[in-house]
Design a protein around this motif. Structure first.
Motif, PDB file in Angstrom:
ATOM      1  N   VAL A  99       0.925  -1.073  -0.118  1.00 57.85           N
ATOM      2  CA  VAL A  99      -0.020   0.083  -0.139  1.00 57.85           C
ATOM      3  C   VAL A  99       0.842   1.249  -0.186  1.00 57.85           C
ATOM      4  N   VAL A 100       0.725   1.932  -1.020  1.00 56.35           N
ATOM      5  CA  VAL A 100       1.804   3.280  -1.192  1.00 56.35           C
ATOM      6  C   VAL A 100       0.667   4.370  -0.846  1.00 56.35           C
ATOM      7  N   ARG A 101       1.024   5.192   0.016  1.00 60.54           N
ATOM      8  CA  ARG A 101       0.397   6.322   0.467  1.00 60.54           C
ATOM      9  C   ARG A 101       0.992   7.513   0.245  1.00 60.54           C
ATOM     10  N   VAL A 102       0.326   8.522  -0.413  1.00 57.14           N
ATOM     11  CA  VAL A 102       1.173   9.739  -0.784  1.00 57.14           C
ATOM     12  C   VAL A 102       0.055  10.895  -0.419  1.00 57.14           C
ATOM     13  N   GLU A 103       0.810  11.878   0.277  1.00 57.46           N
ATOM     14  CA  GLU A 103       0.053  13.236   0.682  1.00 57.46           C
ATOM     15  C   GLU A 103      -0.081  13.986  -0.496  1.00 57.46           C
ATOM     16  N   LEU A 104      -1.276  14.497  -0.708  1.00 58.62           N
ATOM     17  CA  LEU A 104      -1.504  15.161  -1.942  1.00 58.62           C
ATOM     18  C   LEU A 104      -2.501  16.255  -1.634  1.00 58.62           C
ATOM     19  N   PRO A 105      -2.392  17.169  -0.353  1.00 61.60           N
ATOM     20  CA  PRO A 105      -3.408  18.081  -0.009  1.00 61.60           C
ATOM     21  C   PRO A 105      -3.796  19.019  -0.811  1.00 61.60           C
ATOM     22  N   GLY A 106      -5.233  19.128  -0.802  1.00 56.07           N
ATOM     23  CA  GLY A 106      -5.785  20.237  -1.649  1.00 56.07           C
ATOM     24  C   GLY A 106      -5.740  19.978  -3.284  1.00 56.07           C
ATOM     25  N   VAL A 107      -5.396  18.772  -3.494  1.00 55.85           N
ATOM     26  CA  VAL A 107      -5.339  18.531  -4.934  1.00 55.85           C
ATOM     27  C   VAL A 107      -6.686  17.808  -5.340  1.00 55.85           C
ATOM     28  N   ASP A 108      -7.064  18.344  -6.524  1.00 56.78           N
ATOM     29  CA  ASP A 108      -8.352  17.787  -7.191  1.00 56.78           C
ATOM     30  C   ASP A 108      -8.026  16.459  -7.641  1.00 56.78           C
ATOM     31  N   PRO A 109      -8.794  15.377  -7.196  1.00 58.41           N
ATOM     32  CA  PRO A 109      -8.659  14.055  -7.647  1.00 58.41           C
ATOM     33  C   PRO A 109      -8.716  14.027  -9.188  1.00 58.41           C
ATOM     34  N   THR A 128       5.406  -8.039  -8.361  1.00 55.95           N
ATOM     35  CA  THR A 128       4.254  -7.146  -8.222  1.00 55.95           C
ATOM     36  C   THR A 128       3.234  -7.340  -9.476  1.00 55.95           C
ATOM     37  N   GLU A 129       1.936  -7.437  -9.149  1.00 56.40           N
ATOM     38  CA  GLU A 129       1.018  -7.541 -10.233  1.00 56.40           C
ATOM     39  C   GLU A 129       0.390  -6.361 -10.810  1.00 56.40           C
ATOM     40  N   ALA A 130       1.173  -5.841 -11.629  1.00 55.87           N
ATOM     41  CA  ALA A 130       0.630  -4.426 -12.164  1.00 55.87           C
ATOM     42  C   ALA A 130      -0.708  -4.338 -12.992  1.00 55.87           C
ATOM     43  N   GLU A 131      -1.105  -5.355 -13.361  1.00 56.48           N
ATOM     44  CA  GLU A 131      -2.489  -5.175 -13.948  1.00 56.48           C
ATOM     45  C   GLU A 131      -3.629  -5.180 -12.842  1.00 56.48           C
ATOM     46  N   LYS A 132      -3.256  -5.621 -11.368  1.00 54.64           N
ATOM     47  CA  LYS A 132      -4.423  -5.480 -10.703  1.00 54.64           C
ATOM     48  C   LYS A 132      -4.267  -4.273  -9.788  1.00 54.64           C
ATOM     49  N   LEU A 133      -3.271  -3.438 -10.133  1.00 59.91           N
ATOM     50  CA  LEU A 133      -3.158  -2.005  -9.271  1.00 59.91           C
ATOM     51  C   LEU A 133      -4.372  -1.247  -9.282  1.00 59.91           C
ATOM     52  N   SER A 134      -4.682  -0.496  -8.020  1.00 60.72           N
ATOM     53  CA  SER A 134      -5.757   0.120  -7.911  1.00 60.72           C
ATOM     54  C   SER A 134      -5.454   1.384  -6.846  1.00 60.72           C
ATOM     55  N   ALA A 135      -6.075   2.386  -7.370  1.00 59.49           N
ATOM     56  CA  ALA A 135      -5.961   3.920  -6.538  1.00 59.49           C
ATOM     57  C   ALA A 135      -7.128   4.349  -6.079  1.00 59.49           C
ATOM     58  N   ARG A 136      -7.088   4.969  -4.746  1.00 56.84           N
ATOM     59  CA  ARG A 136      -8.139   5.702  -4.033  1.00 56.84           C
ATOM     60  C   ARG A 136      -7.734   6.896  -3.396  1.00 56.84           C
ATOM     61  N   TYR A 137      -8.446   8.083  -3.879  1.00 60.67           N
ATOM     62  CA  TYR A 137      -8.000   9.233  -3.014  1.00 60.67           C
ATOM     63  C   TYR A 137      -9.071   9.695  -2.000  1.00 60.67           C
ATOM     64  N   GLU A 138      -8.664  10.076  -0.651  1.00 63.17           N
ATOM     65  CA  GLU A 138      -9.502  10.425   0.174  1.00 63.17           C
ATOM     66  C   GLU A 138      -8.937  11.396   1.118  1.00 63.17           C
ATOM     67  N   ALA A 139      -9.564  12.467   1.328  1.00 61.94           N
ATOM     68  CA  ALA A 139      -8.950  13.526   2.364  1.00 61.94           C
ATOM     69  C   ALA A 139      -7.500  13.970   2.163  1.00 61.94           C
ATOM     70  N   GLY A 140      -7.041  14.139   0.946  1.00 62.19           N
ATOM     71  CA  GLY A 140      -5.792  14.459   0.603  1.00 62.19           C
ATOM     72  C   GLY A 140      -4.833  13.437   0.951  1.00 62.19           C
ATOM     73  N   ILE A 141      -5.196  12.266   0.476  1.00 66.48           N
ATOM     74  CA  ILE A 141      -4.157  11.232   0.680  1.00 66.48           C
ATOM     75  C   ILE A 141      -4.470  10.228  -0.523  1.00 66.48           C
ATOM     76  N   LEU A 142      -3.494  10.003  -1.234  1.00 68.36           N
ATOM     77  CA  LEU A 142      -3.935   8.944  -2.384  1.00 68.36           C
ATOM     78  C   LEU A 142      -3.269   7.648  -1.515  1.00 68.36           C
ATOM     79  N   GLU A 143      -4.053   6.545  -2.138  1.00 67.61           N
ATOM     80  CA  GLU A 143      -3.817   5.249  -1.511  1.00 67.61           C
ATOM     81  C   GLU A 143      -3.633   4.174  -2.858  1.00 67.61           C
ATOM     82  N   VAL A 144      -2.467   3.638  -3.253  1.00 66.58           N
ATOM     83  CA  VAL A 144      -2.523   2.991  -4.209  1.00 66.58           C
ATOM     84  C   VAL A 144      -2.212   1.543  -3.727  1.00 66.58           C
TER      85      VAL A 144
END
Length: 152
Positions: A52-62, A110-126
């Motif tokens: 799980v890769v978590r990235v801080e992206l505060p104030g960014v439009d998803p 890693t299984e690149a074809e199964k990668l998923s991403a979700r953005y909530e409250a300024g945090i992107l979680e891949v």
């Protein structure tokens, strides 16, 4: 007379800061004055067969977030622009605006074809599924077959 002196000094500092910003692209306070490249903070966690890769992206439009993977390199890019109403001028700016960019090399398996991403409250979680591979010992062959002792 003292009030006028302080006004003059304040104006002098504003001019110096503006010149400094034009020269170096940053204010005295270290904040970017123009759009900049930003390296957002990242944390990588492991849970139940996935990273799980978590990235801080505060104030960014998803809608401005771009996630890609190529050759086991995860690339995250997002843009955050300064948007002020007409007639508004910033007095102090400490928020970061510009292009957020980050690249992370993912481990083998890693299984690149199964990668998923979700953005909530300024945090992107891949989420990246992967299989942990066992370490394998590789025998080291000695060249020349014969060992010689060094004399001291």
């Amino acid at each position: 007379m003292l009030a006028r002196t302080w006004t003059d000094v304040d104006e002098l500092f504003r001019r110096i800061e503006r010149d400094f910003a034009d020269l170096f692209g940053r204010s005295f306070w270290g904040t970017p004055t123009r759009d900049a490249r930003v390296t957002p903070p990242v944390e990588v966690l492991r849970r139940d067969g996935e990273l799980v890769v978590r990235v801080e992206l505060p104030g960014v439009d998803p809608e401005q977030v771009d996630v890609t993977i190529e050759d086991n390199v995860l690339r995250i890019r997002a843009d955050r622009a300064l948007q002020l109403p007409d007639g508004v001028e910033p007095v102090r700016r400490e928020f970061t605006y510009g292009t957020y960019e980050r690249e992370l090399a993912l481990p083998e398996g890693t299984e690149a074809e199964k990668l998923s991403a979700r953005y909530e409250a300024g945090i992107l979680e891949v989420t990246v599924p992967y299989q942990v591979r066992e370490a394998r010992k590789i025998p080291v062959e000695v060249a020349g077959g014969e060992r010689k002792a060094l004399a001291a």
